[in-house]
Design a protein around this motif. Structure first.
Motif, PDB file in Angstrom:
ATOM      1  N   ASP A  27       1.037  -1.179  -0.141  1.00  0.00           N
ATOM      2  CA  ASP A  27       0.010  -0.094  -0.016  1.00  0.00           C
ATOM      3  C   ASP A  27       0.936   1.177  -0.014  1.00  0.00           C
ATOM      4  N   ASP A  28       0.371   2.556   0.240  1.00  0.00           N
ATOM      5  CA  ASP A  28       1.103   3.564  -0.339  1.00  0.00           C
ATOM      6  C   ASP A  28       2.000   3.817   1.115  1.00  0.00           C
ATOM      7  N   ALA A  29       1.581   3.641   2.139  1.00  0.00           N
ATOM      8  CA  ALA A  29       2.489   3.795   3.464  1.00  0.00           C
ATOM      9  C   ALA A  29       3.795   2.771   3.253  1.00  0.00           C
ATOM     10  N   ASN A  60      13.357  11.815   3.425  1.00  0.00           N
ATOM     11  CA  ASN A  60      11.952  12.049   3.551  1.00  0.00           C
ATOM     12  C   ASN A  60      11.299  11.619   2.090  1.00  0.00           C
ATOM     13  N   VAL A  61      10.257  11.106   2.243  1.00  0.00           N
ATOM     14  CA  VAL A  61       9.378  10.520   1.170  1.00  0.00           C
ATOM     15  C   VAL A  61       7.878  10.893   1.446  1.00  0.00           C
ATOM     16  N   ALA A  62       7.396  11.552   0.831  1.00  0.00           N
ATOM     17  CA  ALA A  62       5.902  11.648   0.968  1.00  0.00           C
ATOM     18  C   ALA A  62       5.005  11.680  -0.417  1.00  0.00           C
ATOM     19  N   LEU A  63       3.706  10.984  -0.263  1.00  0.00           N
ATOM     20  CA  LEU A  63       2.859  11.118  -1.321  1.00  0.00           C
ATOM     21  C   LEU A  63       1.988  12.333  -0.966  1.00  0.00           C
ATOM     22  N   ARG A  64       1.874  13.531  -1.965  1.00  0.00           N
ATOM     23  CA  ARG A  64       1.125  14.501  -1.522  1.00  0.00           C
ATOM     24  C   ARG A  64      -0.181  14.283  -0.957  1.00  0.00           C
ATOM     25  N   ASP A  65      -0.444  14.715   0.125  1.00  0.00           N
ATOM     26  CA  ASP A  65      -1.793  14.719   0.919  1.00  0.00           C
ATOM     27  C   ASP A  65      -2.056  12.953   0.993  1.00  0.00           C
ATOM     28  N   GLY A  66      -1.112  12.259   1.534  1.00  0.00           N
ATOM     29  CA  GLY A  66      -1.188  10.978   1.645  1.00  0.00           C
ATOM     30  C   GLY A  66      -0.197  10.361   2.694  1.00  0.00           C
ATOM     31  N   ALA A  67       0.167   9.138   2.278  1.00  0.00           N
ATOM     32  CA  ALA A  67       1.321   8.572   3.114  1.00  0.00           C
ATOM     33  C   ALA A  67       2.771   9.180   2.909  1.00  0.00           C
ATOM     34  N   ALA A  68       3.472   8.858   3.834  1.00  0.00           N
ATOM     35  CA  ALA A  68       4.713   9.425   4.161  1.00  0.00           C
ATOM     36  C   ALA A  68       5.746   8.810   5.032  1.00  0.00           C
ATOM     37  N   ALA A  69       7.024   9.167   5.004  1.00  0.00           N
ATOM     38  CA  ALA A  69       7.875   8.151   5.667  1.00  0.00           C
ATOM     39  C   ALA A  69       9.100   9.182   5.943  1.00  0.00           C
ATOM     40  N   VAL A  70       9.621   9.167   7.289  1.00  0.00           N
ATOM     41  CA  VAL A  70      10.880  10.008   7.460  1.00  0.00           C
ATOM     42  C   VAL A  70      11.925   8.857   8.064  1.00  0.00           C
ATOM     43  N   ALA A  71      12.945   8.488   7.418  1.00  0.00           N
ATOM     44  CA  ALA A  71      13.849   7.478   7.892  1.00  0.00           C
ATOM     45  C   ALA A  71      15.197   8.260   8.476  1.00  0.00           C
ATOM     46  N   ASP A  72      15.741   7.724   9.604  1.00  0.00           N
ATOM     47  CA  ASP A  72      16.916   7.995  10.235  1.00  0.00           C
ATOM     48  C   ASP A  72      17.978   6.937   9.747  1.00  0.00           C
ATOM     49  N   PRO A  73      18.843   7.386   8.675  1.00  0.00           N
ATOM     50  CA  PRO A  73      19.828   6.310   8.357  1.00  0.00           C
ATOM     51  C   PRO A  73      20.776   5.635   9.529  1.00  0.00           C
ATOM     52  N   PHE A  74      20.826   6.581  10.716  1.00  0.00           N
ATOM     53  CA  PHE A  74      21.762   5.943  11.461  1.00  0.00           C
ATOM     54  C   PHE A  74      21.262   5.241  12.712  1.00  0.00           C
ATOM     55  N   SER A  75      19.922   5.615  13.205  1.00  0.00           N
ATOM     56  CA  SER A  75      19.355   5.066  14.329  1.00  0.00           C
ATOM     57  C   SER A  75      18.534   3.842  13.752  1.00  0.00           C
ATOM     58  N   GLY A  76      18.236   3.814  12.402  1.00  0.00           N
ATOM     59  CA  GLY A  76      17.389   2.748  11.828  1.00  0.00           C
ATOM     60  C   GLY A  76      15.877   2.745  11.805  1.00  0.00           C
ATOM     61  N   GLU A  77      15.507   4.137  12.713  1.00  0.00           N
ATOM     62  CA  GLU A  77      14.121   4.356  12.706  1.00  0.00           C
ATOM     63  C   GLU A  77      13.466   4.755  11.330  1.00  0.00           C
ATOM     64  N   VAL A  78      12.051   4.317  11.314  1.00  0.00           N
ATOM     65  CA  VAL A  78      11.456   5.087  10.095  1.00  0.00           C
ATOM     66  C   VAL A  78      10.052   5.477  10.838  1.00  0.00           C
ATOM     67  N   PHE A  79      10.040   6.863  10.680  1.00  0.00           N
ATOM     68  CA  PHE A  79       8.576   7.276  11.126  1.00  0.00           C
ATOM     69  C   PHE A  79       7.925   7.353   9.839  1.00  0.00           C
TER      70      PHE A  79
END
Length: 269
Positions: free
Chosen positions: A9-11, A106-125
């Motif tokens: 899915d988009d997320a 940073n990756v975002a679908l305009r007005d939709g799903a999005a993700a912010v990744a920290d390359p060094f902690s390994g976290e993806v918000f």
């Protein structure tokens, strides 16, 4: 990675793309990278370019008909397309180039799903557009904003379009600010995800309409889905008429910051 994205899915696409870009950023960290001058003191590196290519590969494999606006590659596909992805492959390039790990993808679908990744902690918000979470070590947890840290990130990078009416540096000198909050100076939009995650109480930056910015769109989407208060520096909803950004973990924190911003404006006029 790319071949396994078609059924997401988009997320899922946003997460996969951000993680793929973050892997590139992490792998290329510490290398001597030639700077690609973009003017006005701004530059990119080979890591920015390679990460964006990798992110676009994921998006194209999963959503071949969607348009993409990339920080490095510009517009691909129709600018007025119904579905457009906004990509910032390495937010915090100056940090990265001097060996500082404070960066985001940073990756975002305009007005939709999005993700912010920290390359060094390994976290993806991430957000699916309605709820927000963080993925750590393969497990997902819901994001819960809180002002408990009292830490507020303030972006001091130029330009300063709202000066002299508003200068972020003036907020740091407000007596109420230093009594109530603990300031931090930030140079990456990873700080937006930190507000959503309860690691920061708020984030403040000057600027124009940031809602469609490749730098800010993903973080804004995550914060909104997590329940943060998101406005411009004038307290109005962000958008074409908006200016800058104030993101707070709760209404009380947002109200305090707005009162301080307005008082500094009055003192300058």
């Amino acid at each position: 990675m790319i071949n396994s994205c078609a059924g997401l899915d988009d997320a899922g696409v946003a997460i996969a793309a951000a993680r793929a870009g973050a892997d590139v950023v992490h792998t290329m960290y510490g290398r001597h990278l030639t700077r690609i001058d973009k003017g006005a003191g701004d530059f990119a590196t080979a890591a920015d370019v390679e990460a964006e290519k990798t992110i676009l590969g994921v998006i194209r494999a999963a959503r071949p008909d969607d348009a993409v606006l990339g920080e490095e590659g510009g517009q691909q596909g129709a600018a007025d397309a119904a579905r457009q992805w906004l990509v910032d492959p390495l937010c915090g390039t100056l940090n990265y180039a001097v060996g500082n790990m404070l960066v985001a993808v940073n990756v975002a679908l305009r007005d939709g799903a999005a993700a912010v990744a920290d390359p060094f902690s390994g976290e993806v918000f991430f957000t699916d557009g309605e709820t927000a979470g963080v993925r750590r070590n393969g497990a997902d947890a819901r994001l819960t904003p809180t002002p408990a840290t009292q830490l507020v990130d303030v972006n001091l990078d130029p330009p300063f379009p709202s000066a002299p009416g508003f200068r972020a540096v003036d907020l740091l000198g407000h007596p109420g600010f230093v009594e109530r909050f603990r300031p931090r100076v930030v140079s990456t939009t990873l700080a937006l995800a930190w507000v959503a995650a309860g690691k920061r109480a708020a984030y403040v930056t000057d600027g124009g309409d940031l809602s469609g910015s490749v730098h800010f769109a993903a973080g804004i989407a995550v914060c909104r889905a997590a329940g943060c208060v998101v406005t411009g520096i004038d307290g109005a909803p962000i958008g074409r008429a908006g200016r800058g950004l104030v993101v707070a973990a709760d209404a009380d924190t947002h109200g305090l910051l707005m009162s301080m911003i307005r008082s500094r404006r009055r003192n300058r006029t």
